[in-house]
Structures are given as C-alpha cells and as structure tokens.
Design a protein around this motif. Structure first.
Motif, PDB file in Angstrom:
ATOM      1  N   TYR A 165       5.385  10.306   2.409  1.00 43.98           N
ATOM      2  CA  TYR A 165       4.790   9.187   1.686  1.00 43.98           C
ATOM      3  C   TYR A 165       5.166   7.903   2.416  1.00 43.98           C
ATOM      4  N   PHE A 166       4.142   7.202   2.860  1.00 43.15           N
ATOM      5  CA  PHE A 166       4.353   5.945   3.578  1.00 43.15           C
ATOM      6  C   PHE A 166       3.988   4.767   2.688  1.00 43.15           C
ATOM      7  N   CYS A 167       4.742   3.716   2.859  1.00 42.77           N
ATOM      8  CA  CYS A 167       4.424   2.449   2.234  1.00 42.77           C
ATOM      9  C   CYS A 167       4.102   1.471   3.357  1.00 42.77           C
ATOM     10  N   ALA A 168       3.192   0.559   3.105  1.00 42.31           N
ATOM     11  CA  ALA A 168       2.863  -0.471   4.078  1.00 42.31           C
ATOM     12  C   ALA A 168       2.705  -1.793   3.342  1.00 42.31           C
ATOM     13  N   SER A 169       2.943  -2.877   4.047  1.00 41.79           N
ATOM     14  CA  SER A 169       2.702  -4.188   3.440  1.00 41.79           C
ATOM     15  C   SER A 169       1.973  -5.076   4.426  1.00 41.79           C
ATOM     16  N   SER A 170       1.313  -6.083   3.881  1.00 39.75           N
ATOM     17  CA  SER A 170       0.587  -7.016   4.747  1.00 39.75           C
ATOM     18  C   SER A 170       0.447  -8.355   4.054  1.00 39.75           C
ATOM     19  N   GLN A 171       0.216  -9.359   4.883  1.00 40.39           N
ATOM     20  CA  GLN A 171      -0.126 -10.664   4.346  1.00 40.39           C
ATOM     21  C   GLN A 171      -1.481 -11.094   4.888  1.00 40.39           C
ATOM     22  N   GLY A 172      -2.065 -10.249   5.679  1.00 41.02           N
ATOM     23  CA  GLY A 172      -3.401 -10.462   6.249  1.00 41.02           C
ATOM     24  C   GLY A 172      -3.997  -9.100   6.464  1.00 41.02           C
ATOM     25  N   HIS A 173      -4.702  -8.930   7.593  1.00 39.70           N
ATOM     26  CA  HIS A 173      -5.339  -7.647   7.851  1.00 39.70           C
ATOM     27  C   HIS A 173      -4.390  -6.589   8.384  1.00 39.70           C
ATOM     28  N   THR A 174      -3.327  -7.002   9.022  1.00 38.89           N
ATOM     29  CA  THR A 174      -2.451  -6.033   9.676  1.00 38.89           C
ATOM     30  C   THR A 174      -1.456  -5.456   8.698  1.00 38.89           C
ATOM     31  N   GLN A 175      -1.443  -4.139   8.586  1.00 46.37           N
ATOM     32  CA  GLN A 175      -0.515  -3.455   7.692  1.00 46.37           C
ATOM     33  C   GLN A 175       0.667  -2.927   8.503  1.00 46.37           C
ATOM     34  N   TYR A 176       1.849  -3.189   7.993  1.00 50.55           N
ATOM     35  CA  TYR A 176       3.083  -2.748   8.634  1.00 50.55           C
ATOM     36  C   TYR A 176       3.677  -1.630   7.790  1.00 50.55           C
ATOM     37  N   PHE A 177       3.914  -0.498   8.449  1.00 53.12           N
ATOM     38  CA  PHE A 177       4.346   0.690   7.739  1.00 53.12           C
ATOM     39  C   PHE A 177       5.857   0.840   7.709  1.00 53.12           C
ATOM     40  N   TYR A 179       0.842  -1.197   0.000  1.00 52.64           N
ATOM     41  CA  TYR A 179       0.000   0.000   0.000  1.00 52.64           C
ATOM     42  C   TYR A 179       0.876   1.245   0.000  1.00 52.64           C
ATOM     43  N   TRP A 180       0.364   2.292  -0.616  1.00 57.67           N
ATOM     44  CA  TRP A 180       0.974   3.615  -0.520  1.00 57.67           C
ATOM     45  C   TRP A 180      -0.026   4.558   0.149  1.00 57.67           C
ATOM     46  N   TYR A 181       0.505   5.360   1.095  1.00 54.13           N
ATOM     47  CA  TYR A 181      -0.270   6.379   1.783  1.00 54.13           C
ATOM     48  C   TYR A 181       0.507   7.685   1.736  1.00 54.13           C
ATOM     49  N   ARG A 182      -0.184   8.761   2.013  1.00 52.24           N
ATOM     50  CA  ARG A 182       0.477  10.060   2.028  1.00 52.24           C
ATOM     51  C   ARG A 182      -0.105  10.908   3.152  1.00 52.24           C
ATOM     52  N   ARG A 183       0.790  11.674   3.783  1.00 49.38           N
ATOM     53  CA  ARG A 183       0.336  12.642   4.784  1.00 49.38           C
ATOM     54  C   ARG A 183       0.903  13.990   4.408  1.00 49.38           C
ATOM     55  N   VAL A 184       0.028  14.894   4.011  1.00 51.33           N
ATOM     56  CA  VAL A 184       0.489  16.249   3.738  1.00 51.33           C
ATOM     57  C   VAL A 184       0.346  17.058   5.021  1.00 51.33           C
ATOM     58  N   MET A 185       1.062  18.153   5.093  1.00 50.86           N
ATOM     59  CA  MET A 185       1.157  18.955   6.314  1.00 50.86           C
ATOM     60  C   MET A 185      -0.220  19.281   6.895  1.00 50.86           C
ATOM     61  N   GLY A 186      -0.378  18.934   8.161  1.00 50.55           N
ATOM     62  CA  GLY A 186      -1.605  19.290   8.853  1.00 50.55           C
ATOM     63  C   GLY A 186      -2.811  18.440   8.524  1.00 50.55           C
ATOM     64  N   LYS A 187      -2.636  17.471   7.638  1.00 49.63           N
ATOM     65  CA  LYS A 187      -3.774  16.646   7.226  1.00 49.63           C
ATOM     66  C   LYS A 187      -3.613  15.225   7.741  1.00 49.63           C
ATOM     67  N   GLU A 188      -4.665  14.449   7.537  1.00 52.54           N
ATOM     68  CA  GLU A 188      -4.623  13.056   7.969  1.00 52.54           C
ATOM     69  C   GLU A 188      -3.898  12.185   6.944  1.00 52.54           C
ATOM     70  N   ILE A 189      -3.481  11.024   7.389  1.00 50.91           N
ATOM     71  CA  ILE A 189      -2.871  10.053   6.494  1.00 50.91           C
ATOM     72  C   ILE A 189      -3.938   9.575   5.511  1.00 50.91           C
ATOM     73  N   LYS A 190      -3.605   9.654   4.216  1.00 52.38           N
ATOM     74  CA  LYS A 190      -4.575   9.290   3.180  1.00 52.38           C
ATOM     75  C   LYS A 190      -4.061   8.138   2.330  1.00 52.38           C
ATOM     76  N   PHE A 191      -4.931   7.208   2.037  1.00 54.87           N
ATOM     77  CA  PHE A 191      -4.642   6.076   1.172  1.00 54.87           C
ATOM     78  C   PHE A 191      -4.455   6.535  -0.266  1.00 54.87           C
ATOM     79  N   LEU A 192      -3.456   5.960  -0.935  1.00 57.91           N
ATOM     80  CA  LEU A 192      -3.240   6.255  -2.354  1.00 57.91           C
ATOM     81  C   LEU A 192      -3.625   5.045  -3.204  1.00 57.91           C
TER      82      LEU A 192
END
Lengths: 110, 111
Positions: free
Chosen positions: B90-102, B33-46
């Motif tokens: 910009y955060f990346c996360a991976s998972s093999q089940g429900h839990t995402q590791y950033f 997964y790719w996510y992004r957090r811009v200044m002052g905003k919440e972490i958003k899924f890409l």
C-alpha cells in the motif's frame, strides 16, 4: 477511455548499452510524467513533460514528448547496474488518479 | 525536507483481523493519495484526499476499507476485517500540484 501503452514490457541489456522505452497514447496528453521504481522500492518521480516536442535531459537520461503530445520516450545512454528497475509513464484519469500501466522493467548485466 | 512517510513498513496479520496503515504526507501538501499493488498486478489508485475531504474514492475495493484524514494532515487506511486478497503493498503519495511523491509503502500480508 484514455489508454497509454508502454513498450517494451521487459528489456535486458549489457552494462554500457543504451536503452529506450516508449509510451504511446490513444489521445492527446496534457502532460506526461515518468517514474522509476527499483525492485522492492516505491515509484520515484523523474520528470514531467508539458510542451509539444519538449526534450529534457538528466545526466544519462533523455526524455522526449512528441509533437502531437501523444507519445513520449525515455532513453538511457550507457546503462549502469543502478538503472535497474521499472520505468512508468502514468497518466491522469479524471484529474486525480494516476493510472499506472505495466511499465518497462529493465535489467542490466555487468 | 522530509518525504512521505508510512507506518508500519511491514504488517503480517491473520484473516479476519484489523490493520491500520498510516501515512504522513510532505508538509504543506493538501493532496494525499492511497494506491495499492497486489502481487503481479499494476499499481492501482484507491482514493484521493484534498485536505480532510475525500475528493475521489472510486478505487476503494469495498466497504472493508476505511480511509480518514482528520485535520488534513496525516491519513490512516483501515482494513477490517482483512481478507487474503488484501495482501500487497500500500503506497501513499502526496502533492501540491501535478507531481505526486510516493512514500516507501506498507507491505501487508494476510495469512
């Protein structure tokens, strides 16, 4: 769509005091996860709760999932400066994306 | 076991330039997964890859962003041309089940 509200948004405590953050959903959740993000860091997975009424402990942290699976809480006993950060209870949208709210930002003074 | 790694940790570029971010997921994790957090905003899924296929790219902001995951291992996220509003972490996360590791994230600054 599903909404999960987390309160409070900010909390400041003195070291040694307890702290609790709450997540409340408008709909039933299949599960809930908790993450912690230290200042300047990345979200770190803490725990996942799945069962109705589930309670799990990790040292000074106690996590609860409500009986109706619509709310959850994280309680920290006797906070330490290392507990500083933002705690999130993200939820899944459409099975893939984790939706992060504003979280609860905890500050601790010694 | 190594966690999710991202490169570079920081990138400062000028508006109009191109930047490529890389993510190496935890070995064996099919989901990336790719996510992004811009200044002052919440972490958003890409977007979300399952192996090399894009499962969900509903969060990609516009066509200046291109994500790839050739071979189903590491992934790249290219921004071309970069704009000021692309600045953030910009955060990346991976998972093999429900839990995402950033991963630790890439802090992108567009001047």
């Amino acid at each position: 769509g599903q909404q999960v509200m987390q309160i409070p948004q900010y909390q400041h405590v003195q070291e040694g005091e307890d702290f609790t953050t709450y997540c409340n959903s408008s709909t039933t959740l299949s599960n809930i996860q908790w993450y912690k993000q230290r200042p300047g860091g990345h979200p770190v997975f803490l725990i996942q709760l799945v069962k109705s009424g589930e309670v799990k402990k990790q040292k000074r942290l106690t996590f609860q999932f409500g009986e109706a699976k619509k709310n959850s809480s994280l309680h920290i006993t006797a906070t330490q400066t290392t507990d500083v950060g933002t705690y999130f209870c993200p939820w899944y949208q459409a099975g893939t994306a984790l939706i992060f709210g504003k979280g609860t930002t905890l500050s601790v003074s010694s | 076991e190594a966690g999710v790694t991202q490169f570079p940790s920081h990138s400062v570029i000028e508006k109009g330039q191109t930047v490529t971010l890389r993510c190496d997921p935890i070995s064996g994790h099919d989901n990336l997964y790719w996510y992004r957090r811009v200044m002052g905003k919440e972490i958003k899924f890409l977007l979300h890859f399952v192996k090399e296929s894009k499962q969900d790219e509903s969060g990609m902001p516009n066509n200046r962003f291109l994500a790839e995951r050739t071979g189903g291992t590491y992934s790249t996220l290219k921004v071309q041309p970069a704009e000021l509003e692309d600045s953030g972490v910009y955060f990346c996360a991976s998972s093999q089940g429900h839990t995402q590791y950033f991963g630790p994230g890439t802090r992108l600054t567009v001047l």
